[in-house]
Write an enzyme that holds these catalytic residues in place. Sequence first.
Site, PDB file in Angstrom:
ATOM      1  CE1 TYR A  52       0.234   1.823   4.283  1.00 14.36           C
ATOM      2  CE2 TYR A  52       0.589  -0.523   4.582  1.00 14.36           C
ATOM      3  CZ  TYR A  52       0.679   0.773   5.055  1.00 14.36           C
ATOM      4  OH  TYR A  52       1.214   1.016   6.293  1.00 14.36           O
ATOM      5  CG  HIS A 141      -6.360  -4.267   9.560  1.00 13.33           C
ATOM      6  ND1 HIS A 141      -6.702  -3.131   8.867  1.00 13.33           N
ATOM      7  CD2 HIS A 141      -5.001  -4.273   9.622  1.00 13.33           C
ATOM      8  CE1 HIS A 141      -5.604  -2.469   8.523  1.00 13.33           C
ATOM      9  NE2 HIS A 141      -4.554  -3.150   8.963  1.00 13.33           N
ATOM     10  CE  LYS A 142      -2.121  -6.293   7.262  1.00 14.53           C
ATOM     11  NZ  LYS A 142      -0.639  -6.275   7.450  1.00 14.53           N
ATOM     12  CE1 TYR A 145      -1.929  -8.647  13.341  1.00 15.78           C
ATOM     13  CE2 TYR A 145      -2.342  -7.195  11.469  1.00 15.78           C
ATOM     14  CZ  TYR A 145      -1.465  -7.764  12.367  1.00 15.78           C
ATOM     15  OH  TYR A 145      -0.137  -7.459  12.306  1.00 15.78           O
ATOM     16  CG  ASP A 152      -4.221   1.676  10.466  1.00 15.64           C
ATOM     17  OD1 ASP A 152      -4.915   1.965  11.456  1.00 15.64           O
ATOM     18  OD2 ASP A 152      -2.987   1.539  10.529  1.00 15.64           O
ATOM     19  N   GLY A 230      -5.872   9.779  10.895  1.00 14.56           N
ATOM     20  CA  GLY A 230      -5.595  10.408   9.608  1.00 14.56           C
ATOM     21  C   GLY A 230      -6.071   9.552   8.442  1.00 14.56           C
ATOM     22  CD1 TRP A 231      -3.714   4.916   8.615  1.00 15.81           C
ATOM     23  CD2 TRP A 231      -3.688   5.538   6.473  1.00 15.81           C
ATOM     24  NE1 TRP A 231      -2.461   4.626   8.111  1.00 15.81           N
ATOM     25  CE2 TRP A 231      -2.430   4.995   6.784  1.00 15.81           C
ATOM     26  CE3 TRP A 231      -3.919   5.997   5.172  1.00 15.81           C
ATOM     27  CZ2 TRP A 231      -1.396   4.897   5.865  1.00 15.81           C
ATOM     28  CZ3 TRP A 231      -2.883   5.904   4.250  1.00 15.81           C
ATOM     29  CH2 TRP A 231      -1.641   5.360   4.592  1.00 15.81           C
TER      30      TRP A 231
END
Length: 384
Positions: A52, A141-142, A145, A152, A230-231
């Site tokens: 990414y 997320h993955k 995880y 994010d 921020g993401w």
Amino acid sequence: MNRLSVILLAAALTACTTAKAPLSLQVVRSEMARNPEASYIDGLEGKLKWNYTTGLELKAILDASPEALSYVDAWYDAIIDSTGTIYKYKKSNYSLDHVCPGRTLFQLLDLTGKEKYRVAMDTLYSQLQSQPRTPEGGFWHKKIYPNQMWLDGLYMAQPFYAEYTTRYVTDSLQREQNFADIVLQFTTVYNHTYDVTNGLLRHAWDSSHSMFWCNPETGQSDHAWGRALGWYAMALVDVVEIFPDGPYKDCLIGILNNVYQVLPLYADKQTGMWFQVLDQPYRQGNYLEATCSAMFTYAWLKGCRLGVLSNLDGARQSYQSLLSTFVTEEDGLVNLNQCCEVAGLGGKDNRRGDYEYYINERVRANDPKGIGPLIWAALEYERL
């Protein structure tokens, strides 16, 4: 595209602009000089990796400089073969990070006509269609995880999901379901990471409440990490731009405004920039961090341009402060300083997400997670 061709291209870009060239182009030229091939971005030293960070920066470079098309396309053309297969990509990993570099493919398909890019986009969309979910419907997320949503991940997947749906999903019922699903991702993570004590969003949430890094009662991680929020802010404003008018878009605009009602309260009073650990301003060891500050500034400026955020003067001042606080020039190259290199939770490094963890991760200059948002912030400012 070979190294000599890229060096000549960077030199041509420099020659055709003046010393007062827009900052967005100055940053592009600087990055191309530092990385004669895109496979050198983020310290990869010429190795191809579908990641990414490279994809993020290349999208920003292409947004800022159409002349850099060959530089950007060379990386994607090398990493996606003639059948549309992405080098070493495994759908079975179900990593949202691997969806993010697919965003640039929309532009590349339009500009080059290479149908293999559409095939690759179809592959990434199919991942989202079967992405594992929490019981509440949020994307993991993955795969490694399980049951976890990280802020994010909203940027990694949702802008791609929204643009793919807008462009390529023709069935009206499926389009509606996709738009609803995208909003579900934003609202689920917002509701479960929201910190009632300060109005910020914490880095992540474990729906099983079982991870060692989470509060066993809430499932939340310990802190609001700057870049995580921020993401999320960038994801919101980018999806708002893509979404059609209607209640789904209005919902996301409402969340975006909630975020920007709180963010100024946690900015540094002297510079207006934001801290590595957002909810611990001025605590010993905390520092002003460039990537989150660039992300917040970009999203604020873009939100004002789209008419969904207010206080344009504040956004403009944030941009000027971003430059004065973090941006320097050395040997003709623009540098973005004081970037947190990486931060996460769990995994092989046993990352606990406590205060000491966040403030002790490596800091460096010119991290692509800051360079991309800096370019986009500059582009937004230059449009004003």
